[in-house]
Design a protein around this motif. Structure first.
Motif, PDB file in Angstrom:
ATOM      1  N   GLY A 285       0.896  -0.628  -0.577  1.00  0.00           N
ATOM      2  CA  GLY A 285       0.057   0.207  -0.050  1.00  0.00           C
ATOM      3  C   GLY A 285       1.018   1.324   0.149  1.00  0.00           C
ATOM      4  N   ALA A 286       1.878   1.450   0.480  1.00  0.00           N
ATOM      5  CA  ALA A 286       2.874   2.221   1.118  1.00  0.00           C
ATOM      6  C   ALA A 286       3.991   2.403  -0.855  1.00  0.00           C
ATOM      7  N   ILE A 287       3.887   1.871  -1.059  1.00  0.00           N
ATOM      8  CA  ILE A 287       4.923   1.779  -2.029  1.00  0.00           C
ATOM      9  C   ILE A 287       3.681   2.388  -3.575  1.00  0.00           C
ATOM     10  N   GLY A 288       2.440   1.859  -3.054  1.00  0.00           N
ATOM     11  CA  GLY A 288       1.343   2.645  -4.281  1.00  0.00           C
ATOM     12  C   GLY A 288       1.398   3.513  -4.265  1.00  0.00           C
ATOM     13  N   GLY A 289       1.454   4.851  -2.366  1.00  0.00           N
ATOM     14  CA  GLY A 289       0.648   5.807  -2.293  1.00  0.00           C
ATOM     15  C   GLY A 289       2.023   6.876  -2.866  1.00  0.00           C
ATOM     16  N   ILE A 314       2.729   8.725   3.185  1.00  0.00           N
ATOM     17  CA  ILE A 314       1.878   8.368   4.418  1.00  0.00           C
ATOM     18  C   ILE A 314       0.428   7.765   3.846  1.00  0.00           C
ATOM     19  N   ALA A 315       0.094   8.982   2.512  1.00  0.00           N
ATOM     20  CA  ALA A 315      -1.412   8.350   2.178  1.00  0.00           C
ATOM     21  C   ALA A 315      -2.218   7.118   1.502  1.00  0.00           C
ATOM     22  N   SER A 362      -5.324  15.871   4.547  1.00  0.00           N
ATOM     23  CA  SER A 362      -5.341  15.382   3.217  1.00  0.00           C
ATOM     24  C   SER A 362      -4.900  14.038   2.889  1.00  0.00           C
ATOM     25  N   ALA A 363      -3.584  13.601   4.226  1.00  0.00           N
ATOM     26  CA  ALA A 363      -3.014  12.917   3.660  1.00  0.00           C
ATOM     27  C   ALA A 363      -3.887  11.548   5.153  1.00  0.00           C
ATOM     28  N   HIS A 364      -4.371  11.997   6.049  1.00  0.00           N
ATOM     29  CA  HIS A 364      -4.376  11.679   7.081  1.00  0.00           C
ATOM     30  C   HIS A 364      -5.974  11.230   6.640  1.00  0.00           C
ATOM     31  N   GLY A 365      -6.489  12.465   6.510  1.00  0.00           N
ATOM     32  CA  GLY A 365      -8.505  12.150   6.289  1.00  0.00           C
ATOM     33  C   GLY A 365      -8.594  12.307   5.455  1.00  0.00           C
TER      34      GLY A 365
END
Length: 489
Positions: A285-289, A314-315, A362-365
């Motif tokens: 998931g991280a590398i996709g972000g 982070i997103a 944006s990144a967390h919300g």
């Protein structure tokens, strides 16, 4: 059988010698016999191994505090770099104290609709009501404490460079004692959101941890207003660059590492090596972000913005957090990639109206909302059945039911957190005040709030560095040496 040959006429041939040999044999054999009788059962070993993994995961999640500190310091101007250290230390301390006293009990003490009623003031093997708490229970308490403090850390990135330090302390107590326990209980401890349809799927907290922190940050930003100079006379946003992209990058990598404990530890055990699968999915998931954010910012600007790429990581991590225990490996980079797209588009859109220095909204919300909804699309029938929560997602023939449950969870989380946070910040603003004065903002929070600079060589003339214990008086705007800001102080 042990055999010892005794030579004729030797000392061992005597009665005393034979007694000595017998004594040696007894000494050697008794511990082995005792060990065989008292050896731990498989269940005991299994429980100890599970508790050990949970504590290793908790330590990794704690290390995320360092990641948040470095990320926020890197995205601040030099005159505000030092305050990030004090903020992280004090907030974690306040959060821990309140979580021990009331937060943990309200979050996980029972299965009522909104709050628990046991587990307060853990100590001496029991809680306040005298209910026994074993080592595994204390491990769970410590692990969940780290989650609460991560969510609290998310709140403050959006408030950098203009909020009073006292506001941190007051809001931290309310957050750890009421806001976070409410959401955690409703989603993870038999509360309201577990009773909607077949139950909400939020494996490690895209909504419970990340959307909760970002929603509180949203309320704070609305009451604080933008930093001085952020918007020009025409209302258009101006860039206020952070002073250190290397610190930002190091912070992102530390957060990435901590996330392996964050999601992997949410298995709570090592049974079937499920935690290894969760960690692998988290990484995907991280590398996709990263790839999603890199792609979109290049398409829009033909530049590879370092901050945007970091927020992409982070997103992606936030987005995969809800589904890390529910989705198959192939879905993880897709969920992360969309999270990367969401964070870039979100930062650019939100910046037009709201000053969010680190892009937390944006990144967390927004990424937290996407990650929560993504379970309603990508949850596999295999994992939904194995975990025993909710139904398969739309792409696995589960229809729209789970997607609807996820949407309800997003709405309830946002609404509850926003209302309580807004009331709290309004009360702080009306009493002790929420924002520093213009002069203090110009001078920087390091000197205004803490009496020292994070980088004194940049802001204090060399002669004033000579001698110990003679602080520089607060005289207004510091020297811009080494500052990367593009707006007036």
């Amino acid at each position: 059988m042990l055999a010892i040959k005794v030579q004729e006429g030797s000392v061992l041939h005597s009665r005393l010698g034979r007694a000595a040999v017998l004594g040696v044999l007894v000494t050697l054999l008794l511990p082995a016999t005792a060990l065989a009788q008292d050896s731990p059962t498989i269940e005991i070993v299994k429980g100890e191994l599970n508790t050990t993994w949970l504590m290793v995961a908790a330590i990794l999640v704690f290390f995320m505090q360092a990641g948040f500190a470095l990320l926020e310091i890197g995205m601040s101007r030099g005159k505000n770099a030092g305050m990030g250290v004090a903020k992280i230390l004090v907030n974690f301390s306040i959060g821990t104290l309140i979580w021990w006293a009331v937060g943990y009990g309200l979050a996980f003490g029972g299965t009522a609709t909104f709050f628990g009623d046991t587990g307060f003031f853990l100590g001496n093997g029991t809680d306040l009501a005298g209910t026994p708490v074993d080592a595994a229970g204390v491990g769970f308490f410590a692990f969940q404490l780290m989650f609460c403090c991560v969510s609290l850390a998310i709140v403050w990135g959006s408030t950098l460079e203009r909020i009073k330090f006292g506001a941190y302390i007051v809001f931290a107590a309310v957050f750890a004692g009421v806001i976070y326990p409410l959401i955690a209980h409703m989603a993870w401890s038999g509360g309201l959101l577990t009773r909607v349809g077949s139950g909400v799927q939020d494996f490690a907290g895209s909504s419970v941890v990340h959307l909760t922190g970002a929603t509180a940050a949203f309320a704070a930003v609305l009451f604080l207003g933008p930093r001085k100079g952020k918007y020009g006379p025409d209302g258009k946003p101006r860039a206020i660059p952070g002073h250190s992209m290397p610190l930002l990058g190091l912070g992102v990598l530390i957060l990435w590492l901590g996330w392996f404990g964050f999601n992997g530890g949410s298995t709570f055990n090592t049974d079937g090596n499920k935690f290894a699968e969760v960690i692998a999915i988290t990484n995907m998931g991280a590398i996709g972000g990263v790839l999603g954010a890199t792609f979109l910012i290049w398409m829009l600007t033909r530049k590879l913005d370092v901050g945007m790429i970091g927020n992409g990581a982070i997103a992606g991590l936030v987005a995969i957090t809800a589904g890390s225990g529910y989705v198959e490996m192939w879905a993880a980079p897709i969920i992360g990639f969309v999270g990367g797209l969401v964070v870039v588009a979100g930062v650019l859109a939100i910046e037009k109206k709201l000053d969010d220095p680190v892009g937390a909204l944006s990144a967390h919300g927004l990424a937290g909302i996407w990650g929560t909804l993504a379970c309603g699309l990508f949850t596999s029938d295999r994992l939904a059945e194995a975990v025993g929560v909710g139904r398969a997602g739309l792409f696995y023939g589960g229809g729209l039911e789970q997607l609807g449950v996820q949407a309800v969870a997003v709405g309830v989380t946002f609404g509850a957190v926003f209302i309580i946070s807004s009331v709290t910040f309004l009360a702080i603003k009306a009493t002790m005040g929420l924002r520093v004065s213009e002069d203090e903002e110009d001078a920087g929070l390091d000197i205004a709030e803490h009496g020292m600079y994070g980088y004194p060589e940049q802001f204090i003339p060399a002669p004033e560095l000579i001698g110990v214990g003679s602080p520089r008086p607060h005289t207004g705007t510091p020297s811009p040496i080494g500052s990367t800001t593009e707006v007036p102080a």
